[in-house]
Design a protein around this motif. Structure first.
Motif, mmCIF file in Angstrom:
data_model
loop_
_atom_site.group_PDB
_atom_site.id
_atom_site.type_symbol
_atom_site.label_atom_id
_atom_site.label_comp_id
_atom_site.label_asym_id
_atom_site.label_seq_id
_atom_site.Cartn_x
_atom_site.Cartn_y
_atom_site.Cartn_z
ATOM 1 N N HIS A 1 -11.326 52.186 -9.249
ATOM 2 C CA HIS A 1 -10.672 52.930 -10.329
ATOM 3 C C HIS A 1 -11.380 52.808 -11.679
ATOM 4 N N PRO A 2 -11.694 51.591 -12.153
ATOM 5 C CA PRO A 2 -12.276 51.509 -13.498
ATOM 6 C C PRO A 2 -13.556 52.323 -13.642
ATOM 7 N N PRO B 1 -3.372 56.702 -23.548
ATOM 8 C CA PRO B 1 -4.467 56.448 -22.608
ATOM 9 C C PRO B 1 -4.209 55.159 -21.838
ATOM 10 N N PRO B 2 -4.700 55.049 -20.609
ATOM 11 C CA PRO B 2 -4.454 53.829 -19.834
ATOM 12 C C PRO B 2 -5.116 52.630 -20.488
ATOM 13 N N PRO B 3 -4.398 51.507 -20.621
ATOM 14 C CA PRO B 3 -4.985 50.326 -21.255
ATOM 15 C C PRO B 3 -6.048 49.656 -20.390
ATOM 16 N N ASN B 4 -5.976 49.890 -19.078
ATOM 17 C CA ASN B 4 -7.000 49.337 -18.180
ATOM 18 C C ASN B 4 -7.902 50.481 -17.711
ATOM 19 N N PHE B 5 -8.608 50.294 -16.629
ATOM 20 C CA PHE B 5 -9.495 51.329 -16.092
ATOM 21 C C PHE B 5 -10.485 51.821 -17.147
ATOM 22 N N GLY B 6 -11.034 50.901 -17.933
ATOM 23 C CA GLY B 6 -12.041 51.265 -18.925
ATOM 24 C C GLY B 6 -11.541 51.248 -20.346
ATOM 25 N N GLY B 7 -10.235 51.376 -20.540
ATOM 26 C CA GLY B 7 -9.664 51.285 -21.885
ATOM 27 C C GLY B 7 -10.274 52.266 -22.862
ATOM 28 N N ALA B 8 -10.643 51.757 -24.032
ATOM 29 C CA ALA B 8 -11.126 52.599 -25.127
ATOM 30 C C ALA B 8 -12.450 53.283 -24.831
ATOM 31 N N VAL B 9 -13.181 52.795 -23.820
ATOM 32 C CA VAL B 9 -14.436 53.456 -23.444
ATOM 33 C C VAL B 9 -14.181 54.921 -23.081
ATOM 34 N N ASN B 10 -12.996 55.208 -22.526
ATOM 35 C CA ASN B 10 -12.697 56.550 -22.045
ATOM 36 C C ASN B 10 -12.507 57.566 -23.169
ATOM 37 N N TYR B 11 -12.286 57.112 -24.385
ATOM 38 C CA TYR B 11 -12.180 58.055 -25.504
ATOM 39 C C TYR B 11 -13.085 57.641 -26.674
ATOM 40 N N GLY B 12 -14.087 56.823 -26.364
ATOM 41 C CA GLY B 12 -14.969 56.311 -27.405
ATOM 42 C C GLY B 12 -16.111 57.256 -27.729
#
Length: 451
Positions: free
Chosen positions: A134-135, A178-189
Protein backbone atom coordinates in the motif's frame (compact mmCIF):
# COMPACT_ATOMS: atom_id res chain seq x y z
CA UNK A 1 19.71 40.21 11.59
CA UNK A 2 17.85 42.94 9.70
CA UNK A 3 18.99 43.31 6.05
CA UNK A 4 20.89 46.48 5.06
CA UNK A 5 17.94 48.36 3.58
CA UNK A 6 15.85 47.73 6.70
CA UNK A 7 18.71 48.78 8.99
CA UNK A 8 18.97 52.05 7.11
CA UNK A 9 15.28 52.71 7.66
CA UNK A 10 15.66 51.99 11.37
CA UNK A 11 18.70 54.27 11.68
CA UNK A 12 17.08 57.15 9.83
CA UNK A 13 13.94 56.83 11.93
CA UNK A 14 15.85 57.34 15.19
CA UNK A 15 16.12 55.33 18.35
CA UNK A 16 12.56 56.06 19.44
CA UNK A 17 11.04 54.80 16.23
CA UNK A 18 8.33 52.25 17.15
CA UNK A 19 7.43 49.01 15.47
CA UNK A 20 4.09 50.24 14.14
CA UNK A 21 5.65 53.40 12.71
CA UNK A 22 8.38 51.33 11.07
CA UNK A 23 5.92 48.90 9.53
CA UNK A 24 3.76 51.75 8.33
CA UNK A 25 6.78 53.35 6.64
CA UNK A 26 7.69 50.06 4.93
CA UNK A 27 4.16 48.94 4.03
CA UNK A 28 3.82 50.94 0.84
CA UNK A 29 7.26 49.84 -0.36
CA UNK A 30 6.50 46.18 0.39
CA UNK A 31 3.12 46.21 -1.33
CA UNK A 32 4.59 47.89 -4.39
CA UNK A 33 7.25 45.18 -4.53
CA UNK A 34 4.55 42.55 -4.17
CA UNK A 35 2.61 43.95 -7.13
CA UNK A 36 5.74 44.08 -9.26
CA UNK A 37 6.92 40.58 -8.35
CA UNK A 38 6.11 37.70 -10.74
CA UNK A 39 3.21 35.50 -9.61
CA UNK A 40 4.22 31.83 -9.81
CA UNK A 41 0.63 30.70 -9.21
CA UNK A 42 -0.89 32.98 -11.87
CA UNK A 43 -2.81 31.10 -14.60
CA UNK A 44 -0.54 29.83 -17.35
CA UNK A 45 -1.30 28.86 -20.91
CA UNK A 46 -1.45 25.08 -21.44
CA UNK A 47 0.73 23.37 -24.04
CA UNK A 48 -2.37 22.82 -26.20
CA UNK A 49 -6.11 23.51 -25.81
CA UNK A 50 -7.26 21.90 -22.59
CA UNK A 51 -10.32 19.71 -22.39
CA UNK A 52 -10.60 20.23 -18.61
CA UNK A 53 -9.82 23.22 -16.38
CA UNK A 54 -9.77 21.44 -13.05
CA UNK A 55 -9.56 17.95 -11.55
CA UNK A 56 -11.27 16.27 -8.60
CA UNK A 57 -9.69 12.99 -7.48
CA UNK A 58 -11.95 10.76 -5.37
CA UNK A 59 -9.48 8.37 -3.75
CA UNK A 60 -10.64 5.07 -2.24
CA UNK A 61 -7.59 4.43 -0.08
CA UNK A 62 -6.80 0.79 0.70
CA UNK A 63 -7.81 -0.95 -2.57
CA UNK A 64 -11.53 -1.21 -3.20
CA UNK A 65 -12.65 -4.67 -4.34
CA UNK A 66 -13.75 -4.28 -7.96
CA UNK A 67 -15.01 -7.88 -7.96
CA UNK A 68 -17.76 -6.87 -5.54
CA UNK A 69 -18.64 -3.43 -6.86
CA UNK A 70 -18.41 -2.67 -10.60
CA UNK A 71 -16.38 -5.32 -12.43
CA UNK A 72 -18.81 -8.18 -13.01
CA UNK A 73 -17.26 -11.39 -14.34
CA UNK A 74 -19.77 -14.09 -15.46
CA UNK A 75 -17.01 -16.72 -15.61
CA UNK A 76 -16.11 -16.04 -11.98
CA UNK A 77 -19.74 -16.60 -11.04
CA UNK A 78 -19.79 -19.84 -13.05
CA UNK A 79 -16.50 -21.17 -11.62
CA UNK A 80 -17.15 -20.18 -8.02
CA UNK A 81 -15.38 -22.62 -5.70
CA UNK A 82 -12.95 -23.95 -8.31
CA UNK A 83 -9.15 -23.57 -8.09
CA UNK A 84 -7.89 -20.25 -9.46
CA UNK A 85 -5.30 -20.01 -12.28
CA UNK A 86 -2.61 -18.88 -9.84
CA UNK A 87 -3.77 -20.85 -6.85
CA UNK A 88 -6.46 -20.23 -4.27
CA UNK A 89 -10.19 -20.74 -4.60
CA UNK A 90 -12.20 -18.63 -7.06
CA UNK A 91 -14.84 -16.76 -5.07
CA UNK A 92 -17.74 -14.96 -6.68
CA UNK A 93 -19.20 -11.88 -5.08
CA UNK A 94 -21.93 -12.41 -2.50
CA UNK A 95 -23.74 -9.31 -3.72
CA UNK A 96 -26.44 -9.08 -6.39
CA UNK A 97 -25.61 -7.48 -9.75
CA UNK A 98 -27.62 -5.60 -12.36
CA UNK A 99 -27.03 -3.64 -15.56
CA UNK A 100 -27.75 0.09 -15.75
CA UNK A 101 -28.25 2.74 -18.40
CA UNK A 102 -28.16 2.50 -22.15
CA UNK A 103 -24.62 1.16 -21.87
CA UNK A 104 -25.70 -1.80 -19.73
CA UNK A 105 -22.89 -1.19 -17.26
CA UNK A 106 -22.74 -3.66 -14.39
CA UNK A 107 -22.93 -2.52 -10.77
CA UNK A 108 -23.48 -4.51 -7.61
CA UNK A 109 -26.26 -3.69 -5.19
CA UNK A 110 -23.67 -1.85 -3.08
CA UNK A 111 -23.68 1.20 -5.39
CA UNK A 112 -27.29 1.94 -6.43
CA UNK A 113 -26.87 5.72 -6.59
CA UNK A 114 -23.60 5.73 -8.49
CA UNK A 115 -25.10 3.21 -10.92
CA UNK A 116 -27.60 5.86 -12.04
CA UNK A 117 -24.66 7.72 -13.61
CA UNK A 118 -23.60 4.70 -15.68
CA UNK A 119 -23.96 6.50 -19.01
CA UNK A 120 -21.72 9.39 -17.90
CA UNK A 121 -18.71 7.28 -16.94
CA UNK A 122 -15.55 6.41 -18.85
CA UNK A 123 -14.09 3.18 -17.51
CA UNK A 124 -10.37 2.44 -17.52
CA UNK A 125 -10.48 -1.32 -17.03
CA UNK A 126 -6.91 -2.30 -17.91
CA UNK A 127 -4.93 -0.55 -15.18
CA UNK A 128 -1.86 -2.10 -13.57
CA UNK A 129 0.90 -0.89 -11.26
CA UNK A 130 4.27 -2.04 -9.88
CA UNK A 131 4.04 -2.94 -6.21
CA UNK A 132 1.45 -4.71 -4.04
CA UNK A 133 2.45 -2.78 -0.90
CA UNK A 134 0.00 0.00 0.00
CA UNK A 135 2.52 2.72 0.94
CA UNK A 136 4.53 2.39 -2.26
CA UNK A 137 1.46 1.98 -4.49
CA UNK A 138 -0.31 5.01 -2.99
CA UNK A 139 2.82 7.12 -3.36
CA UNK A 140 3.20 5.96 -6.97
CA UNK A 141 -0.42 6.83 -7.73
CA UNK A 142 0.18 10.34 -6.39
CA UNK A 143 3.76 11.04 -7.52
CA UNK A 144 4.57 8.60 -10.33
CA UNK A 145 7.32 6.94 -8.29
CA UNK A 146 6.90 3.97 -5.94
CA UNK A 147 10.10 4.85 -4.07
CA UNK A 148 9.03 7.06 -1.16
CA UNK A 149 12.68 7.54 -0.18
CA UNK A 150 13.30 9.36 -3.50
CA UNK A 151 10.59 11.95 -3.01
CA UNK A 152 8.93 13.24 -6.16
CA UNK A 153 6.42 16.08 -6.61
CA UNK A 154 2.79 15.05 -6.38
CA UNK A 155 0.41 15.09 -9.33
CA UNK A 156 -1.35 18.18 -7.95
CA UNK A 157 1.96 20.00 -7.54
CA UNK A 158 2.83 19.28 -11.17
CA UNK A 159 -0.56 20.61 -12.29
CA UNK A 160 -0.03 23.85 -10.37
CA UNK A 161 3.49 24.17 -11.75
CA UNK A 162 2.20 23.70 -15.28
CA UNK A 163 -1.04 25.67 -15.16
CA UNK A 164 -1.11 27.94 -12.10
CA UNK A 165 -4.51 28.57 -10.55
CA UNK A 166 -7.57 30.67 -11.30
CA UNK A 167 -8.13 32.22 -7.86
CA UNK A 168 -5.11 33.97 -6.34
CA UNK A 169 -6.83 34.24 -2.95
CA UNK A 170 -7.10 30.47 -2.56
CA UNK A 171 -4.67 27.57 -2.71
CA UNK A 172 -4.58 25.93 -6.12
CA UNK A 173 -4.29 22.43 -4.69
CA UNK A 174 -6.31 21.16 -1.73
CA UNK A 175 -6.32 17.68 -0.20
CA UNK A 176 -9.12 16.85 2.25
CA UNK A 177 -8.48 14.26 4.96
CA UNK A 178 -5.42 12.71 3.29
CA UNK A 179 -4.39 9.36 4.80
CA UNK A 180 -1.87 9.84 7.63
CA UNK A 181 -0.07 6.63 6.63
CA UNK A 182 0.65 5.15 3.20
CA UNK A 183 3.18 7.90 2.45
CA UNK A 184 1.59 10.74 4.40
CA UNK A 185 2.53 14.23 3.24
CA UNK A 186 4.60 12.85 0.35
CA UNK A 187 1.30 12.27 -1.47
CA UNK A 188 0.53 15.99 -1.64
CA UNK A 189 4.04 17.42 -1.37
CA UNK A 190 6.06 19.55 -3.75
CA UNK A 191 9.43 17.73 -3.30
CA UNK A 192 11.99 19.73 -5.31
CA UNK A 193 9.41 22.03 -6.94
CA UNK A 194 9.11 25.47 -5.26
CA UNK A 195 7.13 25.43 -2.00
CA UNK A 196 4.11 27.31 -3.35
CA UNK A 197 3.14 24.26 -5.44
CA UNK A 198 2.56 22.04 -2.39
CA UNK A 199 -0.96 20.86 -1.56
CA UNK A 200 -2.92 22.48 1.27
CA UNK A 201 -4.30 19.99 3.78
CA UNK A 202 -7.69 20.48 5.42
CA UNK A 203 -10.12 18.17 7.20
CA UNK A 204 -13.81 17.46 6.67
CA UNK A 205 -14.75 20.02 9.32
CA UNK A 206 -13.11 22.79 7.31
CA UNK A 207 -10.17 23.05 9.70
CA UNK A 208 -6.98 24.35 8.12
CA UNK A 209 -3.88 24.12 10.37
CA UNK A 210 -2.08 27.35 11.29
CA UNK A 211 -4.60 29.64 9.57
CA UNK A 212 -6.15 31.32 12.62
CA UNK A 213 -5.31 35.02 12.84
CA UNK A 214 -3.19 36.02 15.85
CA UNK A 215 -3.83 39.77 15.57
CA UNK A 216 -6.22 42.29 14.08
CA UNK A 217 -6.16 42.32 10.29
CA UNK A 218 -4.60 45.78 9.88
CA UNK A 219 -1.85 45.07 12.42
CA UNK A 220 -1.20 41.65 10.93
CA UNK A 221 -0.88 43.23 7.48
CA UNK A 222 1.75 45.66 8.81
CA UNK A 223 3.66 42.86 10.48
CA UNK A 224 3.55 40.83 7.28
CA UNK A 225 4.76 43.78 5.20
CA UNK A 226 7.82 44.11 7.41
CA UNK A 227 8.59 40.38 7.29
CA UNK A 228 8.03 40.22 3.55
CA UNK A 229 10.33 43.18 3.01
CA UNK A 230 13.06 41.34 4.87
CA UNK A 231 12.33 38.18 2.91
CA UNK A 232 12.66 40.06 -0.39
CA UNK A 233 15.95 41.56 0.68
CA UNK A 234 17.18 38.08 1.46
CA UNK A 235 15.83 36.68 -1.83
CA UNK A 236 17.71 39.40 -3.74
CA UNK A 237 20.99 38.63 -2.00
CA UNK A 238 23.62 36.55 -3.86
CA UNK A 239 23.32 32.86 -3.15
CA UNK A 240 19.86 33.10 -1.58
CA UNK A 241 18.05 29.73 -1.50
CA UNK A 242 15.17 29.22 -3.93
CA UNK A 243 12.90 28.36 -1.01
CA UNK A 244 12.69 32.03 0.03
CA UNK A 245 10.42 32.84 -2.92
CA UNK A 246 8.14 30.02 -1.85
CA UNK A 247 8.01 31.37 1.71
CA UNK A 248 7.07 34.83 0.44
CA UNK A 249 4.22 33.44 -1.63
CA UNK A 250 3.07 31.17 1.21
CA UNK A 251 2.84 34.09 3.66
CA UNK A 252 0.83 36.18 1.22
CA UNK A 253 -1.52 33.35 0.34
CA UNK A 254 -2.07 32.47 4.00
CA UNK A 255 -3.03 36.07 4.77
CA UNK A 256 -5.58 36.09 1.94
CA UNK A 257 -6.91 32.68 2.94
CA UNK A 258 -7.77 33.87 6.45
CA UNK A 259 -10.58 35.93 4.99
CA UNK A 260 -11.70 33.62 2.18
CA UNK A 261 -11.28 30.00 3.21
CA UNK A 262 -13.34 29.76 6.44
CA UNK A 263 -16.41 31.09 4.64
CA UNK A 264 -15.81 28.88 1.62
CA UNK A 265 -15.53 25.75 3.77
CA UNK A 266 -18.61 26.55 5.85
CA UNK A 267 -20.97 24.13 4.15
CA UNK A 268 -23.78 25.12 6.55
CA UNK A 269 -24.43 27.93 4.08
CA UNK A 270 -25.56 25.37 1.51
CA UNK A 271 -29.34 24.89 1.07
CA UNK A 272 -30.74 22.02 3.08
CA UNK A 273 -31.83 20.19 -0.06
CA UNK A 274 -28.22 20.18 -1.29
CA UNK A 275 -26.88 18.85 2.01
CA UNK A 276 -29.61 16.21 2.09
CA UNK A 277 -28.75 15.16 -1.47
CA UNK A 278 -25.15 14.52 -0.42
CA UNK A 279 -26.25 12.76 2.78
CA UNK A 280 -24.49 15.22 5.09
CA UNK A 281 -24.93 14.38 8.76
CA UNK A 282 -23.10 15.14 11.99
CA UNK A 283 -20.12 13.14 13.20
CA UNK A 284 -17.89 10.63 11.50
CA UNK A 285 -20.71 9.06 9.50
CA UNK A 286 -21.05 12.27 7.50
CA UNK A 287 -17.33 12.94 7.02
CA UNK A 288 -17.08 11.81 3.41
CA UNK A 289 -20.28 13.60 2.40
CA UNK A 290 -18.86 16.83 3.83
CA UNK A 291 -15.68 16.29 1.79
CA UNK A 292 -17.71 15.97 -1.39
CA UNK A 293 -19.59 19.21 -0.74
CA UNK A 294 -16.31 20.99 0.01
CA UNK A 295 -14.77 19.61 -3.18
CA UNK A 296 -17.57 21.13 -5.25
CA UNK A 297 -17.33 24.48 -3.44
CA UNK A 298 -13.54 24.63 -3.79
CA UNK A 299 -13.66 23.68 -7.47
CA UNK A 300 -16.39 26.22 -8.13
CA UNK A 301 -14.24 28.90 -6.49
CA UNK A 302 -11.33 28.19 -8.85
CA UNK A 303 -9.15 25.63 -7.04
CA UNK A 304 -7.28 23.71 -9.74
CA UNK A 305 -6.98 20.29 -8.06
CA UNK A 306 -8.98 18.85 -5.15
CA UNK A 307 -8.52 15.39 -3.68
CA UNK A 308 -10.96 13.75 -1.30
CA UNK A 309 -10.19 10.49 0.44
CA UNK A 310 -12.10 7.63 2.01
CA UNK A 311 -9.84 5.12 3.78
CA UNK A 312 -10.69 1.66 5.06
CA UNK A 313 -10.87 -0.49 1.90
CA UNK A 314 -8.12 -2.96 2.85
CA UNK A 315 -10.41 -5.96 3.24
CA UNK A 316 -8.20 -8.97 3.85
CA UNK A 317 -11.01 -10.03 6.16
CA UNK A 318 -14.50 -8.86 7.06
CA UNK A 319 -15.04 -8.21 3.34
CA UNK A 320 -18.84 -8.49 3.32
CA UNK A 321 -19.61 -6.22 6.26
CA UNK A 322 -16.70 -3.95 5.43
CA UNK A 323 -17.96 -3.29 1.91
CA UNK A 324 -21.49 -2.66 3.16
CA UNK A 325 -20.07 0.03 5.45
CA UNK A 326 -17.59 1.63 3.04
CA UNK A 327 -19.88 1.63 0.01
CA UNK A 328 -22.71 2.91 2.16
CA UNK A 329 -20.55 5.89 3.12
CA UNK A 330 -19.51 6.88 -0.42
CA UNK A 331 -22.31 5.85 -2.81
CA UNK A 332 -24.75 8.70 -2.15
CA UNK A 333 -22.13 11.48 -1.75
CA UNK A 334 -20.21 10.60 -4.95
CA UNK A 335 -23.43 10.30 -6.95
CA UNK A 336 -24.60 13.64 -5.54
CA UNK A 337 -21.27 15.27 -6.40
CA UNK A 338 -21.61 14.19 -10.03
CA UNK A 339 -25.23 15.38 -10.17
CA UNK A 340 -24.33 18.69 -8.51
CA UNK A 341 -21.44 19.34 -10.89
CA UNK A 342 -23.63 18.50 -13.86
CA UNK A 343 -26.50 20.68 -12.62
CA UNK A 344 -24.18 23.67 -12.30
CA UNK A 345 -22.65 23.09 -15.74
CA UNK A 346 -19.31 22.27 -14.12
CA UNK A 347 -18.90 18.81 -15.66
CA UNK A 348 -18.25 20.65 -18.92
CA UNK A 349 -14.85 21.78 -17.65
CA UNK A 350 -14.22 19.61 -14.57
CA UNK A 351 -12.66 16.15 -14.75
CA UNK A 352 -13.43 13.62 -11.99
CA UNK A 353 -11.22 10.58 -11.32
CA UNK A 354 -12.43 7.78 -9.00
CA UNK A 355 -10.37 4.81 -7.87
CA UNK A 356 -7.83 3.06 -5.66
CA UNK A 357 -4.11 2.36 -5.73
CA UNK A 358 -4.75 -1.21 -6.96
CA UNK A 359 -7.44 -3.87 -6.96
CA UNK A 360 -8.31 -7.20 -5.33
CA UNK A 361 -8.00 -10.88 -6.25
CA UNK A 362 -10.92 -13.03 -7.44
CA UNK A 363 -9.81 -15.73 -5.03
CA UNK A 364 -10.67 -15.93 -1.34
CA UNK A 365 -8.29 -14.96 1.43
CA UNK A 366 -9.44 -16.73 4.58
CA UNK A 367 -13.17 -17.10 5.21
CA UNK A 368 -14.11 -13.56 4.13
CA UNK A 369 -11.40 -11.52 2.40
CA UNK A 370 -9.49 -10.78 -0.80
CA UNK A 371 -5.77 -10.14 -1.26
CA UNK A 372 -4.07 -7.40 -3.29
CA UNK A 373 -4.05 -7.38 -7.10
CA UNK A 374 -1.72 -5.07 -9.06
CA UNK A 375 -2.00 -6.74 -12.47
CA UNK A 376 -5.50 -5.64 -13.46
CA UNK A 377 -8.15 -3.33 -11.96
CA UNK A 378 -10.48 -0.47 -12.99
CA UNK A 379 -10.95 3.24 -12.29
CA UNK A 380 -13.42 5.61 -13.86
CA UNK A 381 -13.31 9.14 -15.24
CA UNK A 382 -16.21 11.44 -15.94
CA UNK A 383 -16.72 15.02 -17.00
CA UNK A 384 -14.68 17.26 -19.25
CA UNK A 385 -12.94 15.78 -22.23
CA UNK A 386 -13.83 12.09 -21.94
CA UNK A 387 -16.37 9.92 -23.74
CA UNK A 388 -19.59 9.20 -21.90
CA UNK A 389 -20.63 5.62 -21.31
CA UNK A 390 -17.35 4.30 -22.65
CA UNK A 391 -15.21 1.38 -21.53
CA UNK A 392 -11.52 1.22 -22.39
CA UNK A 393 -9.45 -1.89 -21.74
CA UNK A 394 -10.34 -5.11 -20.01
CA UNK A 395 -9.07 -7.75 -17.62
CA UNK A 396 -9.20 -11.50 -18.21
CA UNK A 397 -12.26 -13.65 -17.52
CA UNK A 398 -11.56 -13.66 -13.78
CA UNK A 399 -10.45 -10.04 -13.42
CA UNK A 400 -6.85 -10.91 -12.57
CA UNK A 401 -4.73 -9.42 -15.35
CA UNK A 402 -5.19 -6.51 -17.72
CA UNK A 403 -5.30 -7.97 -21.23
CA UNK A 404 -6.67 -5.10 -23.35
CA UNK A 405 -6.08 -1.36 -23.22
CA UNK A 406 -3.37 -1.83 -20.62
CA UNK A 407 -2.60 1.35 -18.68
CA UNK A 408 0.25 1.66 -16.23
CA UNK A 409 0.15 4.40 -13.59
CA UNK A 410 2.50 6.42 -15.81
CA UNK A 411 -0.02 6.14 -18.66
CA UNK A 412 -2.81 7.30 -16.35
CA UNK A 413 -0.80 10.37 -15.38
CA UNK A 414 0.12 11.15 -18.99
CA UNK A 415 -3.56 10.92 -19.94
CA UNK A 416 -4.75 13.14 -17.08
CA UNK A 417 -2.15 15.79 -17.92
CA UNK A 418 -3.17 15.68 -21.59
CA UNK A 419 -6.81 16.25 -20.65
CA UNK A 420 -5.65 19.31 -18.71
CA UNK A 421 -3.76 20.59 -21.75
CA UNK A 422 -0.26 19.51 -20.70
CA UNK A 423 2.25 17.42 -22.62
CA UNK A 424 3.76 15.08 -20.02
CA UNK A 425 7.07 15.00 -21.92
CA UNK A 426 7.34 18.81 -21.90
CA UNK A 427 6.22 19.37 -18.31
CA UNK A 428 9.71 19.12 -16.79
CA UNK A 429 11.71 20.66 -13.97
CA UNK A 430 15.48 20.66 -13.81
CA UNK A 431 16.81 19.40 -10.49
CA UNK A 432 20.18 17.90 -9.52
CA UNK A 433 21.42 18.17 -13.07
CA UNK A 434 18.58 16.42 -14.89
CA UNK A 435 15.05 17.12 -16.08
CA UNK A 436 12.31 15.41 -14.06
CA UNK A 437 8.68 14.87 -14.97
CA UNK A 438 5.63 13.22 -13.41
CA UNK A 439 5.85 10.25 -15.78
CA UNK A 440 9.66 9.92 -15.50
CA UNK A 441 10.76 8.39 -18.84
CA UNK A 442 7.52 6.50 -19.56
CA UNK A 443 3.85 7.17 -20.16
CA UNK A 444 1.51 7.01 -23.15
CA UNK A 445 -1.70 9.01 -23.57
CA UNK A 446 -4.88 6.96 -24.00
CA UNK A 447 -6.40 9.20 -26.68
CA UNK A 448 -9.08 6.56 -27.31
CA UNK A 449 -11.04 7.84 -24.32
CA UNK A 450 -11.08 11.48 -25.44
CA UNK A 451 -14.42 12.92 -26.45
Amino acid sequence: MVPTSRRQVLKSAGAGFGFLALTGLLAEQARAADKAAPKPLAPKAPHFPAKAKRLIFVHMNGAMSHHDTFDYKPQLEKDNGKPGPGGGVLTASKFKWAQYGDTGSWFSELLPNLAKHADKLTWLRGLHTDTPAHPQAVVQLHTGSANAALTRPSMGAWLLYGLGTENQDLPGYVTINPPPNFGGAVNYGNAFLPAHFQGTRINDQGYLPNLKATAASDLQRKQLDLIQGMNRDLAAAPGAPDAVDGVIESYELAFKMQGKVPELLDIAKEPKKVLDAYGVKDGGAGAFARQCVMARRLSEAGVRFVEICQPGWDHHNNLHKGLLDRCGSIDQPVAALLSDLEGRGMLDDTLVLFGSEFGRQPTAQGPDGRDHNITGYPMFLTGAGVKKGFSYGATDEYGIKAVEGRMHTNDLHATLLALMGLDHEKLTYNYAGRDFRLTDVKGSVAKEIFA
